[in-house]
Design a protein around this motif. Structure first.
Motif, PDB file in Angstrom:
ATOM      1  N   HIS A 382      33.440 108.011  58.427  1.00  0.00           N
ATOM      2  CA  HIS A 382      32.364 107.140  57.914  1.00  0.00           C
ATOM      3  C   HIS A 382      31.107 107.266  58.767  1.00  0.00           C
ATOM      4  O   HIS A 382      30.452 106.275  59.100  1.00  0.00           O
ATOM      5  CB  HIS A 382      32.808 105.676  57.842  1.00  0.00           C
ATOM      6  CG  HIS A 382      34.116 105.480  57.155  1.00  0.00           C
ATOM      7  ND1 HIS A 382      34.324 105.841  55.841  1.00  0.00           N
ATOM      8  CD2 HIS A 382      35.312 104.990  57.605  1.00  0.00           C
ATOM      9  CE1 HIS A 382      35.569 105.561  55.510  1.00  0.00           C
ATOM     10  NE2 HIS A 382      36.198 105.059  56.557  1.00  0.00           N
ATOM     11  N   ASP A 383      30.782 108.512  59.093  1.00  0.00           N
ATOM     12  CA  ASP A 383      29.633 108.765  59.979  1.00  0.00           C
ATOM     13  C   ASP A 383      28.328 108.717  59.164  1.00  0.00           C
ATOM     14  O   ASP A 383      27.656 109.709  58.966  1.00  0.00           O
ATOM     15  CB  ASP A 383      29.832 110.146  60.624  1.00  0.00           C
ATOM     16  CG  ASP A 383      28.775 110.426  61.685  1.00  0.00           C
ATOM     17  OD1 ASP A 383      28.086 109.466  62.088  1.00  0.00           O
ATOM     18  OD2 ASP A 383      28.646 111.597  62.088  1.00  0.00           O
ATOM     19  N   LEU A 465      40.083 115.363  60.125  1.00  0.00           N
ATOM     20  CA  LEU A 465      39.193 115.652  58.994  1.00  0.00           C
ATOM     21  C   LEU A 465      39.544 114.727  57.824  1.00  0.00           C
ATOM     22  O   LEU A 465      40.469 114.998  57.069  1.00  0.00           O
ATOM     23  CB  LEU A 465      39.328 117.117  58.576  1.00  0.00           C
ATOM     24  CG  LEU A 465      38.368 117.566  57.483  1.00  0.00           C
ATOM     25  CD1 LEU A 465      36.924 117.499  57.952  1.00  0.00           C
ATOM     26  CD2 LEU A 465      38.691 118.984  57.027  1.00  0.00           C
ATOM     27  N   PRO A 466      38.822 113.624  57.688  1.00  0.00           N
ATOM     28  CA  PRO A 466      39.119 112.707  56.580  1.00  0.00           C
ATOM     29  C   PRO A 466      38.608 113.280  55.249  1.00  0.00           C
ATOM     30  O   PRO A 466      37.829 114.235  55.246  1.00  0.00           O
ATOM     31  CB  PRO A 466      38.350 111.457  56.963  1.00  0.00           C
ATOM     32  CG  PRO A 466      37.243 111.935  57.820  1.00  0.00           C
ATOM     33  CD  PRO A 466      37.690 113.185  58.503  1.00  0.00           C
ATOM     34  N   ASN A 467      39.070 112.665  54.162  1.00  0.00           N
ATOM     35  CA  ASN A 467      38.651 113.121  52.829  1.00  0.00           C
ATOM     36  C   ASN A 467      37.160 112.953  52.575  1.00  0.00           C
ATOM     37  O   ASN A 467      36.621 113.556  51.661  1.00  0.00           O
ATOM     38  CB  ASN A 467      39.401 112.340  51.746  1.00  0.00           C
ATOM     39  CG  ASN A 467      40.791 112.914  51.561  1.00  0.00           C
ATOM     40  OD1 ASN A 467      41.029 114.091  51.877  1.00  0.00           O
ATOM     41  ND2 ASN A 467      41.706 112.081  51.094  1.00  0.00           N
ATOM     42  N   SER A 468      36.533 112.106  53.374  1.00  0.00           N
ATOM     43  CA  SER A 468      35.109 111.847  53.153  1.00  0.00           C
ATOM     44  C   SER A 468      34.229 112.892  53.834  1.00  0.00           C
ATOM     45  O   SER A 468      33.029 112.718  53.921  1.00  0.00           O
ATOM     46  CB  SER A 468      34.760 110.451  53.676  1.00  0.00           C
ATOM     47  OG  SER A 468      35.130 110.368  55.033  1.00  0.00           O
ATOM     48  N   ARG A 516      30.644 124.052  60.206  1.00  0.00           N
ATOM     49  CA  ARG A 516      30.169 122.713  60.569  1.00  0.00           C
ATOM     50  C   ARG A 516      30.767 121.696  59.614  1.00  0.00           C
ATOM     51  O   ARG A 516      31.171 122.044  58.512  1.00  0.00           O
ATOM     52  CB  ARG A 516      28.632 122.614  60.456  1.00  0.00           C
ATOM     53  CG  ARG A 516      27.899 123.578  61.373  1.00  0.00           C
ATOM     54  CD  ARG A 516      26.656 122.941  61.900  1.00  0.00           C
ATOM     55  NE  ARG A 516      26.979 121.865  62.824  1.00  0.00           N
ATOM     56  CZ  ARG A 516      26.065 121.091  63.384  1.00  0.00           C
ATOM     57  NH1 ARG A 516      24.804 121.257  63.086  1.00  0.00           N
ATOM     58  NH2 ARG A 516      26.413 120.160  64.228  1.00  0.00           N
ATOM     59  N   TYR A 517      30.770 120.434  60.044  1.00  0.00           N
ATOM     60  CA  TYR A 517      31.393 119.384  59.235  1.00  0.00           C
ATOM     61  C   TYR A 517      30.319 118.393  58.783  1.00  0.00           C
ATOM     62  O   TYR A 517      29.415 118.027  59.552  1.00  0.00           O
ATOM     63  CB  TYR A 517      32.508 118.709  60.025  1.00  0.00           C
ATOM     64  CG  TYR A 517      33.625 119.701  60.310  1.00  0.00           C
ATOM     65  CD1 TYR A 517      34.666 119.867  59.397  1.00  0.00           C
ATOM     66  CD2 TYR A 517      33.580 120.510  61.436  1.00  0.00           C
ATOM     67  CE1 TYR A 517      35.659 120.815  59.633  1.00  0.00           C
ATOM     68  CE2 TYR A 517      34.561 121.457  61.673  1.00  0.00           C
ATOM     69  CZ  TYR A 517      35.605 121.614  60.770  1.00  0.00           C
ATOM     70  OH  TYR A 517      36.559 122.552  60.984  1.00  0.00           O
ATOM     71  N   PHE A 518      30.440 118.022  57.495  1.00  0.00           N
ATOM     72  CA  PHE A 518      29.416 117.169  56.865  1.00  0.00           C
ATOM     73  C   PHE A 518      30.062 115.970  56.164  1.00  0.00           C
ATOM     74  O   PHE A 518      31.192 116.068  55.683  1.00  0.00           O
ATOM     75  CB  PHE A 518      28.653 117.975  55.797  1.00  0.00           C
ATOM     76  CG  PHE A 518      27.966 119.204  56.318  1.00  0.00           C
ATOM     77  CD1 PHE A 518      26.637 119.163  56.691  1.00  0.00           C
ATOM     78  CD2 PHE A 518      28.659 120.420  56.430  1.00  0.00           C
ATOM     79  CE1 PHE A 518      25.996 120.307  57.168  1.00  0.00           C
ATOM     80  CE2 PHE A 518      28.019 121.545  56.911  1.00  0.00           C
ATOM     81  CZ  PHE A 518      26.684 121.501  57.276  1.00  0.00           C
ATOM     82  N   ILE A 519      29.292 114.885  56.089  1.00  0.00           N
ATOM     83  CA  ILE A 519      29.718 113.701  55.318  1.00  0.00           C
ATOM     84  C   ILE A 519      29.499 113.995  53.836  1.00  0.00           C
ATOM     85  O   ILE A 519      28.458 114.526  53.455  1.00  0.00           O
ATOM     86  CB  ILE A 519      28.860 112.470  55.702  1.00  0.00           C
ATOM     87  CG1 ILE A 519      29.055 112.095  57.169  1.00  0.00           C
ATOM     88  CG2 ILE A 519      29.141 111.283  54.792  1.00  0.00           C
ATOM     89  CD1 ILE A 519      30.428 111.569  57.486  1.00  0.00           C
TER      90      ILE A 519
END
Ligand SMILES: *[C@@H]1O[C@H](CO)[C@@H](O)[C@H](O)[C@H]1NC(C)=O
Ligand SMILES: *[C@@H]1O[C@H](CO)[C@@H](O)[C@H](O)[C@H]1NC(C)=O
Ligand SMILES: *[C@@H]1O[C@H](CO)[C@@H](O)[C@H](O)[C@H]1NC(C)=O
Ligand SMILES: *[C@@H]1O[C@H](CO)[C@@H](O)[C@H](O)[C@H]1NC(C)=O
Ligand SMILES: *[C@@H]1O[C@H](CO)[C@@H](O)[C@H](O)[C@H]1NC(C)=O
Length: 536
Positions: A382-383, A465-468, A516-519
């Protein structure tokens, strides 16, 4: 003795109070009350001969429905002894007095018939008096009634009133309607129509009004738009005004709308689905001047890109509303401790350099489920956060909002999104116009992302790594710069507009990894809208 004398036991009448003692009359010989007879005849006692007694005191009281008027028609044979030549008083000994309420009584004597007396009244009384001397042969009359008539009320300018040939009687009602664009003005108010009635006194209740040309109120200015008169600058009847929005705004799907000043002194829209015009910003559009055929974004690109900085931290954000920026939650903690030092910049890639603006902060809104441990950098689910500006932005070619997605299809496997190249930060404070460069990232599917993260976690401590969240890869390791721009949007061009598909969240040392990881922004649409609404 002229008044108050009583003769032969007949009723004594006091001269100017003719009605007062009437109810207690004792004279059954000649008094008459006549009610509601439309017409009739009356004559003095014994007429046309001398009366059976020497002294006479009689009252005839005619009363008909109000709104009717009594007319008395005396016959030619009329004889009431008049004053003797040396006497100054009028009819001193014998007389007939006609009393109409509200008017001076008429006292009659002599041998000439008064003819017709039109009383204009529904009540009249006759007092006949003879003293014991002299001789009067008396009088006779026919009375009739007619409905009270009102005079013609006249004409109405700029309207339709009564026809000039008509006659008007008690109870008649007339209407006035004004011509198009005119209204009856009464007591400072505009009325559609007017009516008045012929009263029982033969007068109109109200005078005919004038019809005045009416005006609509001065039209409201349109925020982020314009208004002009196409005709009739005084806002008079049938004036036409036009509304339109400034560039970067849309007027409910129209280029412009017109309103006409109509009956009711109201501005009426000529466009069915626009009752009140308002301008909404057009999201996700670049100025046509900077979007060439190859979709190369040059100077003036990224009009939704914002920067937030404090002496210790720099972050990116996206303009999504005139007072709202979208960013990552993990950067906010740092700003919170230095709130008064936070600088917010929008319009950094201004075409004309005119758009650059420092904005004041109103508040931060971090997602309530965000938990961040700055030491471990782990668990940054939830970033996401919102920044509210103190003053609304005015959108123009340099500052425009990015579209918020409602569909989750924006980060499917293979979707290419762009993120501003963080190298730009180094030039932000220089006075040279910037040409923003960007990095293209290709989104990967959830399974691939999970696999890549597992691999990484074999050697390192990395967040789950959450689903969001989704991940994206850049093919060229060397140019994948990834420092210092958390909170920057990952935008996707779809159906002609640019969308906020993701927000830069975290990466494991770019020099070692190309991912990279994104919301996933679509997952947070409800929270974003709620937060903006609750804090508007
Ligand atoms: C008054 O009465 C006379 C005859 O009695 C008649 O000729 C005349 O038309 C009457 N006048 C009116 C105004 O009714
Ligand atoms: C009654 O009204 C008519 C017309 O308005 C007028 O000519 C006449 O004098 C009036 N009669 C009296 C008694 O006032
Ligand atoms: C006529 O007499 C009646 C009954 O006495 C009274 O009510 C009325 O007011 C009288 N009419 C006039 C015109 O005075
Ligand atoms: C208003 O809209 C019409 C059609 O959408 C367009 O042709 C016209 O140029 C517009 N007028 C102005 C002043 O923007
Ligand atoms: C694409 O944009 C057009 C016009 O803006 C809109 O009518 C249409 O619904 C959009 N299509 C999708 C799939 O969003």
């Amino acid at each position: 003795m002229e008044w108050g004398a009583c003769f032969m036991g007949f009723l004594c009448l006091v001269a100017f109070e003719p009605w007062r003692q009437f109810g207690s009359k004792t004279n059954g010989f000649c008094d008459r009350d006549i009610f509601d007879e439309r017409e009739g005849d009356l004559s003095s006692p014994g007429y046309p001969h001398r009366p059976p007694t020497h002294a006479v005191s009689c009252r005839y009281n005619i009363s008909v429905k109000s709104g009717y008027s009594i007319s008395l028609n005396f016959s030619d044979k009329f004889h009431i002894e008049s004053a003797m030549p040396q006497h100054d008083a009028i009819c001193p000994y014998h007389w007939l007095r006609v009393t109409i309420p509200g008017r001076e009584p008429i006292k009659l004597c002599g041998d000439r018939s008064p003819g017709v007396i039109d009383t204009n009244s529904s009540r009249v009384s006759l007092d006949y008096r003879m003293d014991g001397k002299g001789l009067s042969r008396g009088w006779s009359l026919h009375f009739s009634t007619r409905k009270v008539q009102c005079p013609h009320p006249g004409r109405v300018t700029n309207g339709r009133g009564p026809s000039s040939r008509a006659e008007f009687f008690y109870g008649d009602r007339i209407f006035v309607r004004c011509h198009q664009g005119h209204k009856v003005m009464m007591g400072g108010q505009l009325l559609e129509s007017f009516s008045t009635t012929c009263q029982e006194n033969g007068q109109w209740r109200d005078r005919l009004p004038d019809c005045k040309k009416f005006h609509c109120r001065e039209p409201e200015p349109l925020q982020n738009g314009w208004m002009k008169h196409l005709s009739g600058t005084l806002n008079e009847y049938l004036s036409v005004i036009q509304y339109g929005c400034d560039p970067s705004y849309s007027l409910q799907g129209h280029d412009n709308v017109t309103f006409t000043c109509e009956a009711g002194a109201q501005w009426r829209s000529n466009t069915a689905n626009v009752q009140t015009p308002f301008c909404t910003p057009v999201c996700g559009q670049l100025d046509p001047r900077i979007q060439n055929e190859d979709n190369v974004i040059s100077e003036g690109g990224f009009p939704w890109q914002a920067f937030v900085s404090s002496p210790r931290v720099r972050a990116g954000a996206a303009v999504i509303g005139d007072r709202w920026l979208l960013t990552a939650a993990h950067v906010i903690d740092e700003f919170r401790s230095a709130k008064h030092e936070v600088r917010i910049i929008v319009g950094a890639f201004s075409i004309s350099r005119r758009g650059i603006g420092y904005q004041d902060l109103a508040s931060f809104h971090v997602h309530p489920d965000f938990r961040y441990n700055p030491h471990s950098h782990l668990n940054i689910n939830h970033d996401i956060a919102l920044i509210k500006l103190r003053d609304p932005l005015t959108f123009n070619e340099n500052i425009r909002p990015l579209c918020l997605p409602t569909v989750g299809t924006l980060h499917n496997h293979g979707t290419v999104g762009i993120v501003l190249n963080p190298a730009i930060l180094m030039h932000l404070s220089s006075s040279d116009p910037e040409t923003p460069s960007f990095i293209e990232w290709t989104a990967l599917d959830d399974n691939t992302c999970r696999m890549l993260r597992e691999k990484l976690s074999l050697h390192r401590n990395v967040p789950p790594l959450p689903n969001s969240m989704f991940c994206a890869r850049h093919p060229d390791l060397s140019s994948a710069m990834c420092d210092g721009l958390g909170g920057t949007p990952f935008t996707v061009k779809y159906n002609g507009s640019h969308w906020a598909a993701g927000i830069v969240s975290w990466a494991y040392r770019c020099s070692h990894d190309t991912v990279r990881y994104f919301i996933k922004v679509p997952n947070y649409i409800d929270w974003i809208r709620d937060t903006m609404q609750r804090n508007s």
